[in-house]
Design an enzyme around this catalytic site. Sequence first.
Site, PDB file in Angstrom:
ATOM      1  N   ASP A   8      40.483  47.531  24.331  1.00 27.72           N
ATOM      2  CA  ASP A   8      40.628  47.965  25.718  1.00 27.72           C
ATOM      3  C   ASP A   8      40.934  46.719  26.548  1.00 27.72           C
ATOM      4  O   ASP A   8      41.261  45.653  26.006  1.00 27.72           O
ATOM      5  CB  ASP A   8      39.388  48.760  26.189  1.00 27.72           C
ATOM      6  N   CYS A  65      36.423  45.368  22.579  1.00 22.40           N
ATOM      7  CA  CYS A  65      36.231  45.749  23.977  1.00 22.40           C
ATOM      8  C   CYS A  65      35.479  44.585  24.628  1.00 22.40           C
ATOM      9  O   CYS A  65      35.436  43.499  24.071  1.00 22.40           O
ATOM     10  CB  CYS A  65      35.497  47.091  24.111  1.00 22.40           C
TER      11      CYS A  65
HETATM   12  C1  RB5 Z   1      34.919  47.974  30.102  1.00 21.82           C
HETATM   13  O1  RB5 Z   1      34.759  47.372  31.327  1.00 21.82           O
HETATM   14  C2  RB5 Z   1      33.719  47.733  29.222  1.00 21.82           C
HETATM   15  O2  RB5 Z   1      32.719  48.629  29.558  1.00 21.82           O
HETATM   16  C3  RB5 Z   1      34.127  47.860  27.783  1.00 21.82           C
HETATM   17  O3  RB5 Z   1      35.097  46.929  27.493  1.00 21.82           O
HETATM   18  C4  RB5 Z   1      33.043  47.651  26.749  1.00 21.82           C
HETATM   19  O4  RB5 Z   1      32.374  46.461  26.946  1.00 21.82           O
HETATM   20  C5  RB5 Z   1      32.145  48.766  26.504  1.00 21.82           C
HETATM   21  O5  RB5 Z   1      31.236  48.708  25.679  1.00 21.82           O
END
Ligand code: RB5
Length: 145
Positions: A8, A65
């Site tokens: 992400d 993420c």
């Molecule tokens: C996104 O801001 C964040 O919540 C995601 O990248 C991750 O860390 C979720 O666990």
Amino acid sequence: MKIAIGCDHGGLEHKNAIAEHLKARGFEVTDLGIYEQVSVDYPDIAVKVCNKITNGEAQLGILICGTGIGMSIAANKVKGIRAAACSEHFSAKYTRLHNNSNVLCLGGRVIGVGTALELVDLFVDTEFEGGRHENRVNKIMNIEK
Ligand code: RB5
């Protein structure tokens, strides 16, 4: 070996570096995005990568993420996936040796790119040990049934 990768907005730089690194090492890499710095919902990417594994198009997956945790929670909801969020070397190695994990989750806001590449190398280079761990992993998979 074929490896599916995705991230992400918390892991784009890491994802691109890992994909390039794995390709340079000779692995076939399927990059399922994101491809530019846009905000997305990490479960959508987790499912795309995990589906590649469960349908046999990839053997291992890597998800990045912000923390690695959201990706791992989402990935572990997919039948057949054993995902581990790791931020140090011992866990990245032993989750292959003992858990036969098929997805490595990393936190782009937790570790630097250099550490991420080392954890990825350990993960993809380590084989499941089997033996007494086989039965334990089978018990985990039976929970899905
Ligand atoms: C996104 O801001 C964040 O919540 C995601 O990248 C991750 O860390 C979720 O666990």
